[in-house]
Every structure is written in C-alpha cells, then in structure tokens.
Design a protein around this motif. Structure first.
Motif, short mmCIF file in Angstrom:
data_model
loop_
_atom_site.label_atom_id
_atom_site.label_comp_id
_atom_site.label_asym_id
_atom_site.label_seq_id
_atom_site.Cartn_x
_atom_site.Cartn_y
_atom_site.Cartn_z
N THR A 56 0.86 -1.19 0.00
CA THR A 56 0.00 0.00 0.00
C THR A 56 0.89 1.23 0.00
OG1 THR A 56 -0.05 -0.16 2.39
CG2 THR A 56 -1.95 -1.03 1.22
N ARG A 110 0.60 5.68 -4.25
CA ARG A 110 -0.73 5.08 -4.50
C ARG A 110 -1.10 5.17 -5.99
NH1 ARG A 110 -1.49 7.04 0.80
NH2 ARG A 110 -2.27 9.07 0.18
N LYS A 133 -1.76 1.93 -8.33
CA LYS A 133 -3.02 1.80 -9.06
C LYS A 133 -2.78 1.66 -10.57
CE LYS A 133 -7.58 4.00 -9.41
NZ LYS A 133 -8.37 2.79 -9.31
#
Lengths: 355, 355
Positions: free
Chosen positions: B207, B214, B218
C-alpha cells in the motif's frame, strides 16, 4: 465454453464420484459456479441473443445478415493433455477442434479465430511451428481463418486458449434450452472412442497395434468437429436443441435437460458405443456414458420430424443415431437393453471443483 | 494481441538485454516468431481487413455497418502477476483492461467479451467472485458485456485469457502501419507509472504511503484502458497510426516504425514521465522509455492536423503529449534535452524468448 464446458481431468476422466464433501470456504461445484456467474454477471442486452450458459454466446451485430457466435475454450498441459502423448500438430488440431465443436453445436459456421499461447522458454522451434500447422490445417478444412493471437512465456508448461467467431445459418442458433418432452435424442458418430484412446495412452500405448486402437487414439488426439452436421441441422430446421459432447453423455445430457426443463431416457442397445475397446480392457458402456471428449453432437428432434430427418440426412456425413428421448419427468434414466427396467442415469463426469 | 504483445516478465520488466545468444534449435526471438506466423499462417481473405500483426484483428462482417475487431490477451500467475500483490477485483479489472486497451488502440468500441479461466482447486469462492466483479465493473464502464467463457481446473496457479470483440467507429480502424515520415508522435497519460508501481511491489510495498505511491500502484494493478480517447481519435480522423503501449515505449515504438516503414525521434524533455518515482529509487527516464504496461495510446498525427487535434481534444480526457515524430531514416533516436545530440534509442523491453 460456456461455463458449462469444464474439461475433464484426463487421468480421472471416467471416475465416478458420488460423494460430494465441501469445505465451507471452498469453491462451489461447477453447476453452482455457472449459476452464480450467470445470475450475477450475465449481461442482458438486446444485442445478446444468448449469453453465459451455452456452447457459445449468440449476438446480434447491427446490420449483419446473420447472428454471430463467440466461444472460447482452453487446454492446459497435464490437465487436458500431456506433451509426451500428443504431437504438436495433433495438439494444434485438437485445440482448434474443441472450439470448432462449440461453434458446430450452435449450428453455426466458424469464420475467424485467435489463439493465446503461453509456452516454456525451452520449447523447440519446430514444435511451435508444428502446433500452428496442425491448427491452421484444420481451420482451412472448415474455412476458419487464423486472424491473430497472443504469445507469452510460461513457467509451468503449455497453456492454450482459443476464441472462435462464427456466423449462424439462416439467422438461427440451436441452443441447449429448446428441447421439449417427447423429443427424440440423437447423437453423431460413436461414444466412448476418445476415452478408449485415453486409456491406451494411460497404459503406455502411443501407437495403436490394431485399426481399432488407431481409431481410438485418433479420436482422442485429433477429434473431428462436426461443423458440417451442425450447419446442416440448423439449415434444415429438424431439431430444436443441440450441444456438443465434451464431458461425457451423462453429464452433458443433464445440462441439456436442465436447460430445457426436461428429463431423459437413454437406450443402451441403441447407443453407438465402441465395443472394440473391450480388447484393451475398457467397458464400452461406461466410456460411452461417462467418458469425455467425444466432441459429437447431441440434439433433440420433435417426433414429427424424425422420419424426415433420417431420410434427408446425407449419407456422406458421420452417422447419426437415435439414442432415446426427452421426458416430462425430470429424471435421467438409462435402459441397458430393451426388455430391462430403466435405471437412474447419474451424471458422472468428473467435476474439477468437487472435493 | 496480436503476436506483437509479448508481455514483460514482471521481475525483469526493465532489464535491458543487449546480447542475444541463441541455440540452434531454440525458439526464435519474438519479432521472428511473429514474422514466421504471419508469413506461414496469416490467412488472406476479403473478410480480413487486418490479420496477424496489430493490436487486434479487423474483419468485415456481411451486412454490418462497421468493421469489427477481435483480440485476445492473457495473464499467467507468476509471469504477469502475483496473487499476493494483486487482489481479485484488481486482477479481474486488469485482465479485461489489457484487452480493452487493444480494442482502444484500433479506435474501436468494445462490445462483448469471453473469458477462459483456469484456477487451482483451492481457490476460495470469494476470490473467484471478486475476480468477476472487478472485471464486470470495468466492462460496464465501457459498455462491454461478458457473454461467456470457459472454466477449468489448473495444477499450477491461475491462467486467464480473454477475447474481446469490438466495433469500429466510422468504418475506420487505426492500424500500426499507417504512419508517415514527418508525422508527430503523441501519447496519452504518463509513461513509466505502472513500472514504478511494480518497483514498489517488488520492494514489498503493498500500500502506498504517499499519493504518488498510490497512483503508481493503481496504474500497475488497475490500468485504465483509453477506450474513449481511441474512439474519439478514430471519429475525428486526426491520426493515421495508433497502438497501445504494453511493452514499453521503446519496444512498441519500434513496432510502429517497422510496420510504417519509418524511424522515429523522441524528445525526453517533452515526454510525460513520472518523476515522482525518484522518491523510491526509480529512474523515470528508464521506466518511461522501457517500463511496460502503461496501456497508454501512442499515435501518429500528420503535422497539418496537429493544431486542430490539440485544440479540439476534450479537456476531460486524459492529457495527450507530443513526444516526437516519425522520420524517414529508419533509426530510432532519443534526445534527452533540447540542446543535446540525439542518441540511439534501443528497444529494450524484455523478450521472453531470447536467451
């Protein structure tokens, strides 16, 4: 395809598993997976004539004269085939054949296909070329054109996946769900020959010593998709439900019955079994009922059309045999010989996802 | 697809391999495999507008108002993804996204898809449902309908293969081969962001701690296929060659150049890199040029259309950036900064089949 075509694990192709024990968090059995996928993810649209749940999906394409069908099917090394048992050309042939069989089962004409292939780095170049040769040779025979694909490295054996696009005949696709109680059931060709071939391979026989052995090995390694028969049936309108036999008659017939809301009765003495497999220790009835990978067509014909069908059916095509009928009762039954009482016919194909 | 989309092995995504040593009987390198397949097995037919050798095949369907495109792409566990790095929804999203990206690269609208999935027996039921959820959610966003598939057991991890059928816009498909010397080169979005996300995963960061991390994660796990941009470009006729960036700009640009019979020059200071990846030790230039899986569009625009394109391009779509041009000289060059001399740009994507 279509979420009803879970392939049989070859080594266990004819094992009969009756006790189903499930862990709470484990996967659902196949029919349940299909049901969940269909309910939750099956898209509804005017353009989709038939989505999840048949041999191929059927779609409307704006302006097109016919319906179009799309199907996908896969072969994985040591699950669906062994490289030491199957040559590259044979495997190329089979990879396309199992897909063409799905198109045939809709009564459609295969037109185009793509192939996704993952191969180990060590695979020799002639093997790869041979694979495509076998595939393209079968494709040409059925006027299906290789138009693309994807090639990748694999860490753990060969993985083959094809998708075939086909065109319906007379804007008519033959679904599994069209059968009615009273319809006669027919199959093309012979049942249990491919499974008999698999038995030979499992026993270490790579080349057949007798014509029967060679026939069985060929049926297993290079099945002939029944495209011509499928299209002929769609064109002539004699039958109203059809599917291909990939996982064994007992399991596939159950699928047709479930989709059509019927049961069925099958006559053993009328079924086109492969009795010569007794020579190498097989039970032709067990293989004919439960052995997979026949890639023959199973279809339902209203009784009023049966005579017309049988007289009009071209002699040059693979023989067709009336093996039984669909029934109002939802049970599947099996009559070994004409003077015997019906017995329950359990769907005994191997289910990957049962423990 | 289409035999030009060999996926990068994630662990080696940005490795540069210059020395190519081949054993006599070993496999050919990727471009050679493609060339052999195309020559020997590429079917020619009036109905095939473009067969093997582009992001998707383009076909004519009798009566249809548009051309149709068909593509296939695959993901294999521990080659293309790791289950511990990617959740089921993310993987379902990605499996469809990489296929939609191929359809977008033709300027076509995705319509229908089928998925062949081989899964280990131990796979938990919620995982499977999650996979389909992620896939179908992305499909709905782009009006692509899941119409079927095939499900099988796997002995060695997950194997995913999809095929997508799409419809062209204005009976026009944007091929790789349409570029001409002098055409400006554009890309959508940012280059190297997905590879930067992969670096994070390789370093154990599941994470992201910062917005940049992030974003990168993604981009790697849930790439956004550029369907809207692809269709917009096909509709407006500004560009004449297009492809998606799946294996890194340097390798994919080479493919466009080879198909178009051109070379290219790329400007480093104009390229939309992802400099924030320096924060976790990445080289944004290396990732932007050679990192794979961006799934952005690369397209060539005649200079006379460039201004019209830039002024008409909708602000709500992902930004487009002019990164260079196609050249008459067949070499690929790279200018790091505007006052520097051009350097050779070597295609440095990882080739599975080179030793």
């Amino acid at each position: 395809m279509t979420y009803c075509g879970l392939r049989i694990e070859k080594k266990s192709a004819i094992r009969i598993r009756r006790s189903v024990k499930r862990e709470k968090d484990a996967l659902l059995a196949e029919s349940e997976i299909v049901s969940v996928l269909r309910k939750r993810f099956g898209g509804e649209s005017f353009s989709v004539v038939k989505g999840i749940g048949d041999d191929a999906a059927v779609i409307r394409i704006p302006g097109a004269t016919q319906y179009w069908v799309l199907t996908t099917d896969q072969l994985h090394e040591n699950v669906h085939f062994r490289r030491e048992w199957t040559g590259p050309k044979q495997l190329g042939h089979k990879a396309l054949a199992v897909n063409l069989s799905d198109v045939a089962a809709m009564g459609a004409r295969p037109r185009f296909y793509v192939v996704a292939l993952a191969i180990p780095r060590s695979l020799p170049r002639p093997w790869l070329i041979g694979f495509y040769e076998g595939m393209v040779r079968l494709g040409r025979k059925h006027q299906a054109i290789l138009i693309g694909g994807d090639l990748s490295h694999s860490k753990d054996g060969l993985h083959i996946s094809l998708a075939v696009l086909g065109e319906s005949v007379r804007r008519n696709a033959l679904l599994r769900c069209g059968g009615k109680p009273g319809d006669f059931l027919y199959v093309t060709g012979t049942l249990g020959k491919s499974a008999a071939g698999l038995r030979l391979l499992q026993a270490g026989a790579q080349t057949g010593k007798t014509p029967s052995e060679r026939q069985a090995l060929k049926a297993h390694r290079e099945p002939e998709p029944r495209c011509q028969v499928g299209m002929w049936l769609a064109r002539h309108g004699f039958c109203r439900a059809m599917m291909d036999l990939s996982d064994g008659l007992s399991l596939d017939l159950l699928r047709m019955c479930q989709e059509s809301g019927t049961g069925a009765v099958v006559h053993g003495d009328r079924s086109p079994l492969f009795p010569r497999s007794r020579a190498w220790g097989c039970d032709p009835i067990e293989l004919g009922l439960h052995g997979g990978e026949d890639y023959e067509l199973l279809f339902a014909v209203p009784p009023r059309h049966a005579l017309s069908l049988e007289s009009a059916y071209p002699a040059k095509y693979p023989k067709i045999t009336r093996i039984g009928m669909l029934t109002r009762s939802l049970h599947m039954k099996w009559i070994p010989e004409s003077n015997m009482r019906p017995r329950p016919l359990a769907p005994c194909g191997f289910d990957h996802f049962r423990s």
